[in-house]
Design an enzyme around this catalytic site. Sequence first.
Site, PDB file in Angstrom:
ATOM      1  N   HIS A 255     130.691  19.579 -53.527  1.00 28.13           N
ATOM      2  CA  HIS A 255     130.496  21.018 -53.323  1.00 28.13           C
ATOM      3  C   HIS A 255     129.081  21.400 -53.736  1.00 28.13           C
ATOM      4  CE1 HIS A 255     131.193  25.369 -53.473  1.00 28.13           C
ATOM      5  NE2 HIS A 255     132.205  25.123 -52.679  1.00 28.13           N
ATOM      6  N   GLU A 313     138.818  22.432 -49.522  1.00 31.61           N
ATOM      7  CA  GLU A 313     139.319  22.054 -48.200  1.00 31.61           C
ATOM      8  C   GLU A 313     140.382  20.961 -48.268  1.00 31.61           C
ATOM      9  OE1 GLU A 313     138.504  24.154 -46.339  1.00 31.61           O
ATOM     10  OE2 GLU A 313     136.375  24.571 -46.160  1.00 31.61           O
TER      11      GLU A 313
HETATM   12  N1  ACO Z   1     131.357  11.777 -49.735  1.00 28.93           N
HETATM   13  C1  ACO Z   1     130.427  10.835 -49.989  1.00 28.93           C
HETATM   14  N2  ACO Z   1     129.208  11.112 -50.477  1.00 28.93           N
HETATM   15  C2  ACO Z   1     128.915  12.405 -50.712  1.00 28.93           C
HETATM   16  C3  ACO Z   1     129.845  13.423 -50.483  1.00 28.93           C
HETATM   17  C4  ACO Z   1     131.105  13.070 -49.976  1.00 28.93           C
HETATM   18  N3  ACO Z   1     132.041  14.005 -49.717  1.00 28.93           N
HETATM   19  N4  ACO Z   1     129.295  14.599 -50.810  1.00 28.93           N
HETATM   20  C5  ACO Z   1     128.061  14.327 -51.215  1.00 28.93           C
HETATM   21  N5  ACO Z   1     127.818  13.006 -51.171  1.00 28.93           N
HETATM   22  C6  ACO Z   1     126.605  12.300 -51.552  1.00 28.93           C
HETATM   23  C7  ACO Z   1     125.524  12.567 -50.516  1.00 28.93           C
HETATM   24  O1  ACO Z   1     125.538  11.596 -49.505  1.00 28.93           O
HETATM   25  C8  ACO Z   1     124.260  12.539 -51.332  1.00 28.93           C
HETATM   26  O2  ACO Z   1     123.886  11.196 -51.498  1.00 28.93           O
HETATM   27  P1  ACO Z   1     122.334  10.770 -51.401  1.00 28.93           P
HETATM   28  O3  ACO Z   1     121.694  11.462 -52.562  1.00 28.93           O
HETATM   29  O4  ACO Z   1     122.364   9.296 -51.501  1.00 28.93           O
HETATM   30  O5  ACO Z   1     121.859  11.307 -50.079  1.00 28.93           O
HETATM   31  C9  ACO Z   1     124.697  13.063 -52.698  1.00 28.93           C
HETATM   32  O6  ACO Z   1     126.127  12.878 -52.769  1.00 28.93           O
HETATM   33  C10 ACO Z   1     124.405  14.545 -52.869  1.00 28.93           C
HETATM   34  O7  ACO Z   1     124.860  15.219 -51.717  1.00 28.93           O
HETATM   35  P2  ACO Z   1     124.275  16.598 -51.206  1.00 28.93           P
HETATM   36  O8  ACO Z   1     124.319  16.625 -49.729  1.00 28.93           O
HETATM   37  O9  ACO Z   1     122.970  16.886 -51.854  1.00 28.93           O
HETATM   38  O10 ACO Z   1     125.307  17.579 -51.762  1.00 28.93           O
HETATM   39  P3  ACO Z   1     125.383  19.069 -51.300  1.00 28.93           P
HETATM   40  O11 ACO Z   1     125.631  19.873 -52.526  1.00 28.93           O
HETATM   41  O12 ACO Z   1     124.246  19.473 -50.478  1.00 28.93           O
HETATM   42  O13 ACO Z   1     126.634  19.041 -50.336  1.00 28.93           O
HETATM   43  C11 ACO Z   1     128.747  19.230 -49.399  1.00 28.93           C
HETATM   44  C12 ACO Z   1     127.842  19.618 -50.574  1.00 28.93           C
HETATM   45  C13 ACO Z   1     128.084  19.667 -48.084  1.00 28.93           C
HETATM   46  C14 ACO Z   1     130.062  19.985 -49.538  1.00 28.93           C
HETATM   47  C15 ACO Z   1     128.978  17.712 -49.410  1.00 28.93           C
HETATM   48  O14 ACO Z   1     129.531  17.328 -50.637  1.00 28.93           O
HETATM   49  C16 ACO Z   1     129.852  17.239 -48.248  1.00 28.93           C
HETATM   50  O15 ACO Z   1     129.324  17.017 -47.151  1.00 28.93           O
HETATM   51  N6  ACO Z   1     131.181  17.055 -48.471  1.00 28.93           N
HETATM   52  C17 ACO Z   1     132.070  16.625 -47.415  1.00 28.93           C
HETATM   53  C18 ACO Z   1     132.386  17.774 -46.464  1.00 28.93           C
HETATM   54  C19 ACO Z   1     133.301  18.819 -47.076  1.00 28.93           C
HETATM   55  O16 ACO Z   1     134.289  18.519 -47.743  1.00 28.93           O
HETATM   56  N7  ACO Z   1     132.958  20.100 -46.829  1.00 28.93           N
HETATM   57  C20 ACO Z   1     133.709  21.254 -47.357  1.00 28.93           C
HETATM   58  C21 ACO Z   1     133.006  21.810 -48.549  1.00 28.93           C
HETATM   59  S1  ACO Z   1     133.910  23.099 -49.304  1.00 28.93           S
HETATM   60  C22 ACO Z   1     133.312  24.491 -48.652  1.00 28.93           C
HETATM   61  O17 ACO Z   1     132.194  24.537 -48.218  1.00 28.93           O
HETATM   62  C23 ACO Z   1     134.128  25.725 -48.562  1.00 28.93           C
END
Ligand code: ACO
Length: 376
Positions: A255, A313
């Site tokens: 998140h 979610e």
């Molecule tokens: N699975 C695997 N790796 C992940 C996940 C995940 N669900 N989420 C983040 N990471 C990793 C990223 O790949 C990144 O790795 P890197 O540094 O090697 O590139 C690191 O963790 C940091 O990720 P960010 O993208 O900087 O995290 P951010 O805070 O921008 O993203 C997000 C948050 C978009 C929700 C992300 O965690 C994600 O894509 N999750 C999966 C999709 C999801 O469940 N979305 C619903 C969110 S809830 C809502 O919005 C209401």
Amino acid sequence: MGDELNRGLEGISVAETKLSYIDGEEGELVIGGFPLAELAGNASYEESVFLLLNDRLPTESELDEFRSDLAARREVTDEVRAVLRRAADEEKPPMDALRMGVATATLGADEHSNREAVKRVVAVHPAIVATYWRYRQGDEPVAPREDLGHAANYLYMLNGEVPTDAAVRGLETYLNTVIDHGLNASTFTARVVVSTESDVVSAATAAVGTLKGPLHGGAPGPVLDMLREVADSGAPREYVQEKLDAGERLMGFGHRVYRVRDPRAAVLSTAAESFYGESGDADFFDTVQEFEDVAVEMLADHKPGRRLETNVEFYTAALLHGVGIPKDLFTTTFAVARVGGWMAHCLEQLADNRIIRPRSQYVGEKGRTWTPVGER
Ligand code: ACO
């Protein structure tokens, strides 16, 4: 004023609100002054909306009156029904149909003020989704029933059957849980629209358009696909490994704001557990819980420096699936819930309005000279 560039307005406060408070480090969510679990488990959706619109809970007579106000505005008018039939015939996606329905929500209806229109916009959301969905399935729409509340009517209008108490309670907990969440993108959109002294129907229409985007409202559908696949294979560890090895993200985890388990996941997990325990497929819910444990453990190994916990979610998918909401309607159901927050934010914005008008940094050219069209 400095001219610092803030892409995405991250970390910038642009409004004061009494509607919800989020502490992402502590995993705290307060809605209308109530800790989330206190509100979500006790309130009807009507009470939650009244709370956000009035900053207090209704008395019994006020609640009766508010329920009647919503009931009187629940059904879509013939004009709106025609739009939804056309959207279904043309197989427009559910969120497009909702956007069209909301845009026409006051067609054929008499609403004289924003406060009146707010009630119609909230009340009619479930009927718009259900009417469109019935047409999409080749069925006729089902009219709402006066004796059913907001959440029960949504399920009734979708399925044509009076839902079980367990299903209503499960859905209602979901609606309360996601009714508001700070200045998220769709809520911000709604506030921007009314800040120009436009109207709340325009604000809701724009907010639906914002929620439609996959970066905002679109994750629970893929979560359900994932859970079904794992339930079929019975091999959660292998599933997670495969996804991470392929460089994919696990849906339902991580998140932008929360660094701990999303407090909404906790509330929805409890609701789903009681729903599945009472009337659903308990084995499926065991799979969901086992998958969560495995995924969180494996994500911690995968990204040791970044806490990746369960987000809203994950259990949204499990709970909505359980209570009988089709996967294609997960995002529209999110809108059915969030519209209460959108409308409360509109009234809050209007009560102390200042047009929301940030700046941009110009990076284009200056001083070009005009070339007539025939010489270009
Ligand atoms: N699975 C695997 N790796 C992940 C996940 C995940 N669900 N989420 C983040 N990471 C990793 C990223 O790949 C990144 O790795 P890197 O540094 O090697 O590139 C690191 O963790 C940091 O990720 P960010 O993208 O900087 O995290 P951010 O805070 O921008 O993203 C997000 C948050 C978009 C929700 C992300 O965690 C994600 O894509 N999750 C999966 C999709 C999801 O469940 N979305 C619903 C969110 S809830 C809502 O919005 C209401």
